[in-house]
Write a protein that holds these residues in place. Sequence first.
Motif, mmCIF file in Angstrom:
data_model
loop_
_atom_site.group_PDB
_atom_site.id
_atom_site.type_symbol
_atom_site.label_atom_id
_atom_site.label_comp_id
_atom_site.label_asym_id
_atom_site.label_seq_id
_atom_site.Cartn_x
_atom_site.Cartn_y
_atom_site.Cartn_z
ATOM 1 N N HIS A 195 0.869 -1.177 0.000
ATOM 2 C CA HIS A 195 0.000 0.000 0.000
ATOM 3 C C HIS A 195 0.906 1.227 0.000
ATOM 4 O O HIS A 195 1.584 1.522 0.978
ATOM 5 N N GLN A 196 0.907 1.950 -1.120
ATOM 6 C CA GLN A 196 1.752 3.128 -1.281
ATOM 7 C C GLN A 196 1.112 4.344 -0.631
ATOM 8 O O GLN A 196 -0.077 4.583 -0.788
ATOM 9 N N MET A 197 1.938 5.116 0.094
ATOM 10 C CA MET A 197 1.456 6.357 0.705
ATOM 11 C C MET A 197 2.503 7.441 0.526
ATOM 12 O O MET A 197 3.617 7.192 0.046
ATOM 13 N N ASN A 198 2.121 8.640 0.934
ATOM 14 C CA ASN A 198 3.094 9.716 1.012
ATOM 15 C C ASN A 198 2.696 10.661 2.133
ATOM 16 O O ASN A 198 1.621 10.536 2.717
ATOM 17 N N HIS A 199 3.563 11.601 2.432
ATOM 18 C CA HIS A 199 3.446 12.417 3.630
ATOM 19 C C HIS A 199 2.172 13.252 3.645
ATOM 20 O O HIS A 199 1.815 13.880 2.646
ATOM 21 N N GLY A 200 1.489 13.220 4.784
ATOM 22 C CA GLY A 200 0.226 13.924 4.922
ATOM 23 C C GLY A 200 -0.968 13.060 4.577
ATOM 24 O O GLY A 200 -2.108 13.429 4.884
ATOM 25 N N GLY A 201 -0.723 11.905 3.942
ATOM 26 C CA GLY A 201 -1.807 11.021 3.546
ATOM 27 C C GLY A 201 -2.353 10.225 4.728
ATOM 28 O O GLY A 201 -1.634 9.905 5.680
ATOM 29 N N ARG A 202 -3.622 9.926 4.659
ATOM 30 C CA ARG A 202 -4.317 9.156 5.689
ATOM 31 C C ARG A 202 -5.119 8.054 4.994
ATOM 32 O O ARG A 202 -5.652 8.258 3.903
ATOM 33 N N TRP A 203 -5.200 6.880 5.649
ATOM 34 C CA TRP A 203 -5.972 5.797 5.064
ATOM 35 C C TRP A 203 -6.632 4.984 6.171
ATOM 36 O O TRP A 203 -6.039 4.775 7.231
ATOM 37 N N ASP A 204 -7.849 4.541 5.912
ATOM 38 C CA ASP A 204 -8.570 3.689 6.846
ATOM 39 C C ASP A 204 -8.301 2.224 6.515
ATOM 40 O O ASP A 204 -8.700 1.744 5.435
ATOM 41 N N PHE A 205 -7.619 1.528 7.408
ATOM 42 C CA PHE A 205 -7.366 0.103 7.266
ATOM 43 C C PHE A 205 -8.320 -0.664 8.191
ATOM 44 O O PHE A 205 -9.060 -0.051 8.970
ATOM 45 N N ASP A 206 -8.272 -1.990 8.132
ATOM 46 C CA ASP A 206 -9.177 -2.763 8.983
ATOM 47 C C ASP A 206 -8.765 -2.752 10.455
ATOM 48 O O ASP A 206 -9.537 -3.185 11.314
ATOM 49 N N PHE A 207 -7.575 -2.247 10.763
ATOM 50 C CA PHE A 207 -7.157 -2.124 12.159
ATOM 51 C C PHE A 207 -7.414 -0.728 12.720
ATOM 52 O O PHE A 207 -7.304 -0.493 13.930
ATOM 53 N N GLY A 208 -7.731 0.230 11.842
ATOM 54 C CA GLY A 208 -7.922 1.613 12.263
ATOM 55 C C GLY A 208 -7.412 2.558 11.198
ATOM 56 O O GLY A 208 -7.267 2.187 10.027
ATOM 57 N N THR A 209 -7.106 3.779 11.606
ATOM 58 C CA THR A 209 -6.662 4.813 10.677
ATOM 59 C C THR A 209 -5.168 5.074 10.836
ATOM 60 O O THR A 209 -4.660 5.173 11.955
ATOM 61 N N LEU A 210 -4.484 5.196 9.714
ATOM 62 C CA LEU A 210 -3.050 5.478 9.710
ATOM 63 C C LEU A 210 -2.793 6.755 8.925
ATOM 64 O O LEU A 210 -3.330 6.933 7.825
ATOM 65 N N LYS A 211 -1.998 7.646 9.498
ATOM 66 C CA LYS A 211 -1.570 8.859 8.801
ATOM 67 C C LYS A 211 -0.052 8.887 8.728
ATOM 68 O O LYS A 211 0.632 8.650 9.730
ATOM 69 N N MET A 212 0.471 9.158 7.546
ATOM 70 C CA MET A 212 1.917 9.283 7.359
ATOM 71 C C MET A 212 2.337 10.721 7.635
ATOM 72 O O MET A 212 1.750 11.661 7.083
ATOM 73 N N VAL A 213 3.338 10.885 8.508
ATOM 74 C CA VAL A 213 3.804 12.218 8.894
ATOM 75 C C VAL A 213 5.295 12.356 8.620
ATOM 76 O O VAL A 213 5.991 11.379 8.330
ATOM 77 N N ASN A 214 5.784 13.562 8.732
ATOM 78 C CA ASN A 214 7.167 13.859 8.386
ATOM 79 C C ASN A 214 8.172 13.256 9.358
ATOM 80 O O ASN A 214 7.913 13.128 10.556
ATOM 81 N N ALA A 215 9.339 12.933 8.825
ATOM 82 C CA ALA A 215 10.514 12.589 9.622
ATOM 83 C C ALA A 215 11.706 13.289 8.977
ATOM 84 O O ALA A 215 11.708 13.525 7.764
ATOM 85 N N VAL A 216 12.691 13.640 9.776
ATOM 86 C CA VAL A 216 13.891 14.295 9.262
ATOM 87 C C VAL A 216 15.049 13.316 9.383
ATOM 88 O O VAL A 216 15.561 13.050 10.476
ATOM 89 N N HIS A 217 15.423 12.736 8.262
ATOM 90 C CA HIS A 217 16.439 11.692 8.221
ATOM 91 C C HIS A 217 16.858 11.560 6.760
ATOM 92 O O HIS A 217 16.730 12.515 5.992
ATOM 93 N N SER A 218 17.342 10.412 6.340
ATOM 94 C CA SER A 218 17.607 10.121 4.933
ATOM 95 C C SER A 218 16.988 8.769 4.619
ATOM 96 O O SER A 218 16.525 8.069 5.519
ATOM 97 N N SER A 219 16.967 8.405 3.346
ATOM 98 C CA SER A 219 16.389 7.110 2.979
ATOM 99 C C SER A 219 16.941 6.664 1.640
ATOM 100 O O SER A 219 16.818 7.359 0.636
#
Length: 226
Positions: A88-112
Motif C-alpha cells: 500500500h503506497q502512501m506519502n506524507h500527509g496522507g491518511r488511510w482507513d485500514f481494517d485495524f484503524g486509521t493510519l496517517k503518514m507524517v514527516n521525519a527528518v532523516h535520509s532514505s
Amino acid sequence: MEVTYYGHSCFLVATAGKKLLFDPFISPNELAKDINISEIKTDYIILSHGHQDHIADVENIYKNNKAQIISTFEVISWFAEKGLENGHQMNHGGRWDFDFGTLKMVNAVHSSSMPDGSYGGNPAGYVIESEGKTFYYAGDTALHYDMKLIEDEFNIDFAFLPIGSNFTMGIEDANKAADFVGTKKVIAMHYDTFPLIKINHGEAKSAFQNHGKELVLMGIGETINL
C-alpha cells in the motif's frame, strides 16, 4: 493493545484483531539472536524508510505471512520489483482507513535509500488510531517542529521514539519530542544495537522522569499491554 519488541526499531503491535510489524531488522541484529523470525505472525509490515537496519527481514516475513507492506511510494515500488506486490503506497500527509484503524503518514527528518543504493524517497513516521487509542511511531528522525502539528490534531497516548543519538535524535531531543506531540509515555527505540548508539539506561530513564514522563526500555522478546 499489545506491544512486543524485537530489537532496534522493530515492534509488533496487536490491535483490533490485527498485527502490525514495524521496521523488521532482527536476523542481522546480534542482540536479537534468540528471536526466530519464522515464528513471527503479522498482517502488516509498516516501514518508515529504506535503510537496511529497518527492512532487513521484510522479504522473509512477507512470504511467511502474506502480509501487506505499508510505506512510501518509492519503498513499495522497490519491493514490488522484487516480487512483493502486496503493498500500500502512501506519502506524507496522507491518511488511510485500514481494517485495524486509521493510519496517517507524517514527516521525519532523516535520509532514505534502499540497500542497493537506489532512491528510497523521504523517511516517514506514522500516527495510528485504533481501539480508542492513538500512538505515534516516529521512525528514524531528528527533532523537528512539525511534531507540534501532531499534538494539534491528535491526542497521543504513547510514542515510539528513537533515543540513541548519532543517527537520530538523542535522549534530550526525544524528551522535547514527547512534549511536542503531547505524550508522557515513550517507548524507546534505535539504541544499543551498534556501538555508536549505546546509551546509559539509568540516565535515560532519569532524564524522562525529571520531566514528568515515563521512558519504557523494553527487553528484546518482551511483550507489554498498553
